[in-house]
Design a protein around this motif. Sequence first.
Motif, PDB file in Angstrom:
ATOM      1  N   GLY A 137       0.765  -1.238   0.000  1.00  0.00           N
ATOM      2  CA  GLY A 137       0.000   0.000   0.000  1.00  0.00           C
ATOM      3  C   GLY A 137       0.794   1.286   0.000  1.00  0.00           C
ATOM      4  O   GLY A 137       0.207   2.369  -0.018  1.00  0.00           O
ATOM      5  N   LEU A 138       2.127   1.239   0.058  1.00  0.00           N
ATOM      6  CA  LEU A 138       2.903   2.464  -0.081  1.00  0.00           C
ATOM      7  C   LEU A 138       2.588   3.083  -1.439  1.00  0.00           C
ATOM      8  O   LEU A 138       2.553   2.390  -2.453  1.00  0.00           O
ATOM      9  N   THR A 139       2.363   4.365  -1.470  1.00  0.00           N
ATOM     10  CA  THR A 139       1.900   4.997  -2.707  1.00  0.00           C
ATOM     11  C   THR A 139       2.939   5.879  -3.382  1.00  0.00           C
ATOM     12  O   THR A 139       2.832   6.145  -4.572  1.00  0.00           O
ATOM     13  N   SER A 140       3.927   6.334  -2.625  1.00  0.00           N
ATOM     14  CA  SER A 140       4.930   7.226  -3.211  1.00  0.00           C
ATOM     15  C   SER A 140       6.283   7.000  -2.552  1.00  0.00           C
ATOM     16  O   SER A 140       6.382   6.342  -1.507  1.00  0.00           O
ATOM     17  N   SER A 141       7.315   7.569  -3.154  1.00  0.00           N
ATOM     18  CA  SER A 141       8.661   7.475  -2.597  1.00  0.00           C
ATOM     19  C   SER A 141       9.339   8.827  -2.775  1.00  0.00           C
ATOM     20  O   SER A 141       9.169   9.485  -3.804  1.00  0.00           O
ATOM     21  N   THR A 142      10.100   9.222  -1.771  1.00  0.00           N
ATOM     22  CA  THR A 142      10.638  10.579  -1.707  1.00  0.00           C
ATOM     23  C   THR A 142      12.156  10.569  -1.675  1.00  0.00           C
ATOM     24  O   THR A 142      12.775   9.679  -1.099  1.00  0.00           O
ATOM     25  N   VAL A 143      12.751  11.582  -2.297  1.00  0.00           N
ATOM     26  CA  VAL A 143      14.193  11.820  -2.212  1.00  0.00           C
ATOM     27  C   VAL A 143      14.413  13.019  -1.299  1.00  0.00           C
ATOM     28  O   VAL A 143      13.793  14.077  -1.466  1.00  0.00           O
ATOM     29  N   TRP A 144      15.291  12.818  -0.328  1.00  0.00           N
ATOM     30  CA  TRP A 144      15.580  13.843   0.672  1.00  0.00           C
ATOM     31  C   TRP A 144      17.043  14.267   0.597  1.00  0.00           C
ATOM     32  O   TRP A 144      17.934  13.440   0.387  1.00  0.00           O
ATOM     33  N   TYR A 145      17.279  15.548   0.819  1.00  0.00           N
ATOM     34  CA  TYR A 145      18.629  16.114   0.918  1.00  0.00           C
ATOM     35  C   TYR A 145      18.950  16.297   2.388  1.00  0.00           C
ATOM     36  O   TYR A 145      18.214  16.954   3.125  1.00  0.00           O
ATOM     37  N   TYR A 146      20.041  15.693   2.831  1.00  0.00           N
ATOM     38  CA  TYR A 146      20.439  15.746   4.237  1.00  0.00           C
ATOM     39  C   TYR A 146      21.302  16.979   4.468  1.00  0.00           C
ATOM     40  O   TYR A 146      22.402  17.072   3.960  1.00  0.00           O
ATOM     41  N   LYS A 147      20.772  17.933   5.224  1.00  0.00           N
ATOM     42  CA  LYS A 147      21.494  19.168   5.517  1.00  0.00           C
ATOM     43  C   LYS A 147      21.479  19.408   7.013  1.00  0.00           C
ATOM     44  O   LYS A 147      20.530  20.002   7.554  1.00  0.00           O
ATOM     45  N   PRO A 148      22.524  18.938   7.712  1.00  0.00           N
ATOM     46  CA  PRO A 148      22.537  19.098   9.163  1.00  0.00           C
ATOM     47  C   PRO A 148      22.667  20.562   9.574  1.00  0.00           C
ATOM     48  O   PRO A 148      23.122  21.405   8.816  1.00  0.00           O
ATOM     49  N   ASP A 149      22.255  20.822  10.792  1.00  0.00           N
ATOM     50  CA  ASP A 149      22.376  22.176  11.319  1.00  0.00           C
ATOM     51  C   ASP A 149      23.839  22.574  11.386  1.00  0.00           C
ATOM     52  O   ASP A 149      24.708  21.747  11.680  1.00  0.00           O
ATOM     53  N   PRO A 150      24.148  23.870  11.160  1.00  0.00           N
ATOM     54  CA  PRO A 150      25.544  24.307  11.234  1.00  0.00           C
ATOM     55  C   PRO A 150      26.083  24.200  12.657  1.00  0.00           C
ATOM     56  O   PRO A 150      25.357  24.219  13.613  1.00  0.00           O
TER      57      PRO A 150
END
Length: 253
Positions: A240-253
């Motif tokens: 039932g998963l309907t979508s998939s996402t790409v994430w950019y990892y940007k840690p706090d400074p």
Amino acid sequence: MYRVIGTWLRVRSFSNAFQCSLKRHYFCNNKSEDALKTFIVDNTEIVNSRSLTPEISLRLITPNCRFWTEKPELWPFTDPFWAIYWPGGQALARYLLNNPEVSRGRRVLDLGCGCGASAIAAKLTGASHVVANDVDPIATVATKMNCELNGLDPLPCVTENMIGSKPYNWDLILLGDMFYDEVLADDLHQWLHKCICAHGTQVLIGDPGRAQFESHNIRKLLHKVAQFELPDSVKEENYGLTSSTVWYYKPDP
């Protein structure tokens, strides 16, 4: 496809010793890479449709393959995660193919490469150097075979556990479907942060929204760059998963 892996995981608790014994026996009988390739050819099917990246051909386990319905304990290796095109990896590969400038001319690591689709997409879009990494040696053999299916020379593949190792100056690290376990997620978070701080490495994560990912602290440091609706067949195979996402990892400074 999730149905197969689900069955493997359910029986692993009481068949783990037996599987490990089989695995040692298999490798101790001088099975060469050519023999492993033959095993993969005999027990997978070439698939180039029913995914987000029809441009990429992969050897996968399908309903036409013996081990789709065979008893899991007869599988002579560790769980065949490399034989599944997981939705997070599909999103990552689709994103790279749609945006070739992301990987063009860059040094790329595909961490937990599985079938190698993200590494293949990076190379197809002009990455200068791509390394596929997976602790399962069968995955690296499958990745090399999948490279050849797509007209590429086999990519360098390494099987060491790179999580926690000294950061290398990668320009880009790709992770698809790696946040399925809380302890692993914690280790990934710490190591990726070190890579970014040491070398300014860009990190892209593909995930369809698994609970272990959505609830983890790393989620607060991620910025959505793309979301893809999954094909109907992938939705059905992934409960039932309907979508998939790409994430950019940007840690706090």
